[in-house]
Enzyme design. Structure first.
Site, mmCIF file in Angstrom:
data_model
loop_
_atom_site.group_PDB
_atom_site.id
_atom_site.type_symbol
_atom_site.label_atom_id
_atom_site.label_comp_id
_atom_site.label_asym_id
_atom_site.label_seq_id
_atom_site.Cartn_x
_atom_site.Cartn_y
_atom_site.Cartn_z
ATOM 1 N N SER A 105 7.220 -3.369 -16.080
ATOM 2 C CA SER A 105 7.613 -2.038 -15.596
ATOM 3 C C SER A 105 9.105 -1.827 -15.808
ATOM 4 O O SER A 105 9.937 -2.568 -15.279
ATOM 5 C CB SER A 105 7.286 -1.913 -14.106
ATOM 6 O OG SER A 105 7.928 -0.762 -13.600
ATOM 7 N N HIS A 128 5.113 -0.117 -18.854
ATOM 8 C CA HIS A 128 4.789 0.764 -17.722
ATOM 9 C C HIS A 128 6.041 1.558 -17.373
ATOM 10 O O HIS A 128 7.116 0.997 -17.148
ATOM 11 C CB HIS A 128 4.337 -0.107 -16.554
ATOM 12 C CG HIS A 128 3.854 0.634 -15.355
ATOM 13 N ND1 HIS A 128 2.583 1.151 -15.258
ATOM 14 C CD2 HIS A 128 4.466 0.931 -14.175
ATOM 15 C CE1 HIS A 128 2.429 1.734 -14.073
ATOM 16 N NE2 HIS A 128 3.562 1.618 -13.396
ATOM 17 N N ASP A 169 7.585 4.213 -14.779
ATOM 18 C CA ASP A 169 7.425 4.803 -13.446
ATOM 19 C C ASP A 169 8.237 6.073 -13.319
ATOM 20 O O ASP A 169 9.468 6.045 -13.379
ATOM 21 C CB ASP A 169 7.902 3.801 -12.384
ATOM 22 C CG ASP A 169 6.909 2.689 -12.178
ATOM 23 O OD1 ASP A 169 5.722 2.990 -11.949
ATOM 24 O OD2 ASP A 169 7.318 1.513 -12.247
ATOM 25 N N MET A 198 9.336 9.048 -10.929
ATOM 26 C CA MET A 198 9.435 9.387 -9.499
ATOM 27 C C MET A 198 10.260 10.655 -9.331
ATOM 28 O O MET A 198 11.320 10.788 -9.943
ATOM 29 C CB MET A 198 10.121 8.241 -8.757
ATOM 30 C CG MET A 198 9.398 6.926 -8.915
ATOM 31 S SD MET A 198 10.308 5.600 -8.135
ATOM 32 C CE MET A 198 9.153 4.246 -8.367
ATOM 33 N N HIS A 230 3.263 6.342 -15.383
ATOM 34 C CA HIS A 230 2.749 6.435 -14.008
ATOM 35 C C HIS A 230 3.515 7.538 -13.272
ATOM 36 O O HIS A 230 4.683 7.368 -12.932
ATOM 37 C CB HIS A 230 2.950 5.057 -13.339
ATOM 38 C CG HIS A 230 2.553 5.005 -11.907
ATOM 39 N ND1 HIS A 230 2.907 3.941 -11.078
ATOM 40 C CD2 HIS A 230 1.826 5.848 -11.129
ATOM 41 C CE1 HIS A 230 2.423 4.166 -9.877
ATOM 42 N NE2 HIS A 230 1.772 5.309 -9.873
ATOM 43 N N MET A 274 4.454 9.447 -10.226
ATOM 44 C CA MET A 274 4.505 9.516 -8.754
ATOM 45 C C MET A 274 5.231 10.812 -8.424
ATOM 46 O O MET A 274 6.411 10.834 -8.062
ATOM 47 C CB MET A 274 5.251 8.292 -8.211
ATOM 48 C CG MET A 274 4.421 7.021 -8.303
ATOM 49 S SD MET A 274 5.429 5.549 -8.262
ATOM 50 C CE MET A 274 5.874 5.433 -9.978
ATOM 51 N N MET A 285 -2.559 0.448 -6.271
ATOM 52 C CA MET A 285 -1.190 0.157 -5.840
ATOM 53 C C MET A 285 -1.233 -0.977 -4.818
ATOM 54 O O MET A 285 -1.963 -0.913 -3.825
ATOM 55 C CB MET A 285 -0.529 1.396 -5.226
ATOM 56 C CG MET A 285 -0.325 2.563 -6.190
ATOM 57 S SD MET A 285 0.553 2.134 -7.712
ATOM 58 C CE MET A 285 2.130 1.581 -7.061
ATOM 59 N N GLY A 313 7.437 3.763 -4.838
ATOM 60 C CA GLY A 313 8.775 4.316 -4.621
ATOM 61 C C GLY A 313 9.874 3.379 -5.091
ATOM 62 O O GLY A 313 10.883 3.821 -5.612
ATOM 63 N N PHE A 314 9.638 2.088 -4.912
ATOM 64 C CA PHE A 314 10.693 1.125 -5.235
ATOM 65 C C PHE A 314 10.089 -0.150 -5.817
ATOM 66 O O PHE A 314 8.977 -0.540 -5.441
ATOM 67 C CB PHE A 314 11.489 0.770 -3.974
ATOM 68 C CG PHE A 314 12.182 1.965 -3.379
ATOM 69 C CD1 PHE A 314 13.442 2.356 -3.812
ATOM 70 C CD2 PHE A 314 11.541 2.735 -2.425
ATOM 71 C CE1 PHE A 314 14.057 3.488 -3.289
ATOM 72 C CE2 PHE A 314 12.151 3.873 -1.890
ATOM 73 C CZ PHE A 314 13.418 4.244 -2.325
ATOM 74 N N GLY A 315 10.845 -0.781 -6.697
ATOM 75 C CA GLY A 315 10.455 -2.092 -7.201
ATOM 76 C C GLY A 315 10.845 -3.158 -6.194
ATOM 77 O O GLY A 315 11.544 -2.881 -5.210
ATOM 78 N N GLY A 316 10.381 -4.369 -6.442
ATOM 79 C CA GLY A 316 10.814 -5.514 -5.654
ATOM 80 C C GLY A 316 10.261 -5.592 -4.242
ATOM 81 O O GLY A 316 10.833 -6.268 -3.385
ATOM 82 N N ASP A 331 -0.420 -2.834 -9.309
ATOM 83 C CA ASP A 331 0.974 -2.419 -9.483
ATOM 84 C C ASP A 331 1.748 -2.596 -8.185
ATOM 85 O O ASP A 331 1.474 -1.912 -7.196
ATOM 86 C CB ASP A 331 0.981 -0.944 -9.917
ATOM 87 C CG ASP A 331 2.372 -0.444 -10.285
ATOM 88 O OD1 ASP A 331 3.299 -1.264 -10.385
ATOM 89 O OD2 ASP A 331 2.510 0.781 -10.483
ATOM 90 N N GLY A 332 2.706 -3.519 -8.222
ATOM 91 C CA GLY A 332 3.589 -3.732 -7.072
ATOM 92 C C GLY A 332 3.506 -5.148 -6.537
ATOM 93 O O GLY A 332 2.427 -5.616 -6.171
ATOM 94 N N GLY A 333 4.638 -5.846 -6.582
ATOM 95 C CA GLY A 333 4.687 -7.204 -6.036
ATOM 96 C C GLY A 333 3.867 -8.209 -6.839
ATOM 97 O O GLY A 333 3.438 -9.237 -6.302
ATOM 98 N N GLY A 370 7.303 -5.644 -12.578
ATOM 99 C CA GLY A 370 8.683 -5.281 -12.878
ATOM 100 C C GLY A 370 9.645 -6.412 -12.593
ATOM 101 O O GLY A 370 10.112 -7.111 -13.499
HETATM 102 C C1 DX5 Z 1 6.265 1.031 -7.550
HETATM 103 C C2 DX5 Z 1 6.064 1.171 -9.040
HETATM 104 C C3 DX5 Z 1 5.860 -0.138 -9.725
HETATM 105 C C4 DX5 Z 1 7.061 -1.030 -9.678
HETATM 106 C C5 DX5 Z 1 6.598 -2.445 -9.614
HETATM 107 O O1 DX5 Z 1 6.559 2.272 -7.012
HETATM 108 O O2 DX5 Z 1 4.940 1.980 -9.308
HETATM 109 O O3 DX5 Z 1 5.415 0.028 -11.060
HETATM 110 O O4 DX5 Z 1 7.895 -0.888 -10.783
HETATM 111 O O5 DX5 Z 1 7.708 -3.237 -9.472
HETATM 112 P P1 DX5 Z 1 7.676 -4.722 -8.905
HETATM 113 O O6 DX5 Z 1 6.899 -5.559 -9.881
HETATM 114 O O7 DX5 Z 1 9.104 -5.060 -8.820
HETATM 115 O O8 DX5 Z 1 6.983 -4.667 -7.558
HETATM 116 ZN ZN ZN Z 2 4.045 1.990 -11.375
#
Ligand code: DX5
Ligand code: ZN
Length: 227
Positions: free
Chosen positions: A6, A31, A33, A35, A64, A66, A135, A140-143, A173-175, A195
């Site tokens: 991502s 991917h 994202d 937003m 993606h 959002m 999801m 909203g946020f990575g990490g 997607d996520g974590g 990501g």
């Molecule tokens: C979250 C995004 C994800 C995000 C995943 O809102 O849709 O695609 O980039 O990031 P990581 O892998 O850091 O959780």
């Molecule tokens: Zn995503």
């Protein structure tokens, strides 16, 4: 299995270099994202970035959205070079026309579902989609930390797919890291969006290979699974 870094976790100061790094890593999808600061509490980037990256790399672009008003963004992202566009099931009655529009633009249609949303919400759309994006964090946020409560949704999506003879991908997607990806693969996920984990490695190619190896053990399409 599909491995999809991502771009949200990339260095925003050098997207072209980062996209090239993904292209060379052997990953399947990039991917992207999107937003809007309304559907989620963050703003990322728009079609211009996607359009700029498109001629620089060959990799499949998974966009993606959002966004609260994806209907105004489908054509711009399709023109910018998206191969697949994912919209959220939380948009309710807009979902069918959105999926129809994505298909009419010649793109693969994806449907994403947030952690608090009941999996039954996606059921009416399953025969209209190419990909379901479960999801595993609140978007909203990575990490962020992986939410284990999403795992039964994957199982349910696998059951529906078999019962109805469909073939949509089931993405997470996520974590997603080296511990959570196999947990998702074990219950049937086949596309892994990651990501922070993949961009955090000095050698992304090795990290993509590792993610592929540790999830392939659960790939039902392999005749001789390693487990
Ligand atoms: C979250 C995004 C994800 C995000 C995943 O809102 O849709 O695609 O980039 O990031 P990581 O892998 O850091 O959780
Ligand atoms: Zn995503």
């Amino acid at each position: 299995m599909i491995i999809a870094p991502s771009l949200l976790a990339a260095n925003f100061g050098c997207f072209a270099k980062e996209a090239a790094r993904v292209d060379r890593s052997g990953a399947d999808w990039l991917h992207l994202d999107i937003m809007d600061g309304h559907f989620v509490e963050n703003i990322s980037f728009g079609p211009k970035v996607v359009q700029t990256l498109r001629p620089l790399v060959k990799i499949f672009f998974d966009v993606h959205l959002m966004c609260s008003r994806p209907e105004i963004l489908l054509e711009p992202f399709a023109r910018a070079g998206a191969d697949q566009i994912d919209v959220h099931v939380e948009l309710g009655e807009q979902v069918t026309p959105l999926l129809w529009k994505i298909k009419s633009l010649g793109k693969r249609a994806g449907l994403a579902i947030n952690p608090p949303t009941a999996v039954s919400m996606v059921q009416p759309f399953l025969d209209q989609i190419d990909s379901l994006l479960v999801m595993t964090v609140n978007p909203g946020f990575g990490g962020q930390q992986f939410i284990h409560e999403a795992l039964p949704k994957i199982q349910q999506a696998v059951d529906w797919r078999r019962q109805r003879g469909l073939s949509y991908n089931i993405g997470v997607d996520g974590g997603i890291d080296f511990k959570t990806a196999p947990e998702c693969a074990r219950v049937g996920a086949d596309a892994f969006i990651s990501g922070t984990t993949l961009f955090g490695q000095r050698n992304m190619k090795a990290a993509v290979s590792k993610l592929r190896r540790i999830t392939a053990a659960y790939d039902p399409s392999l005749s001789d699974p390693a487990i």
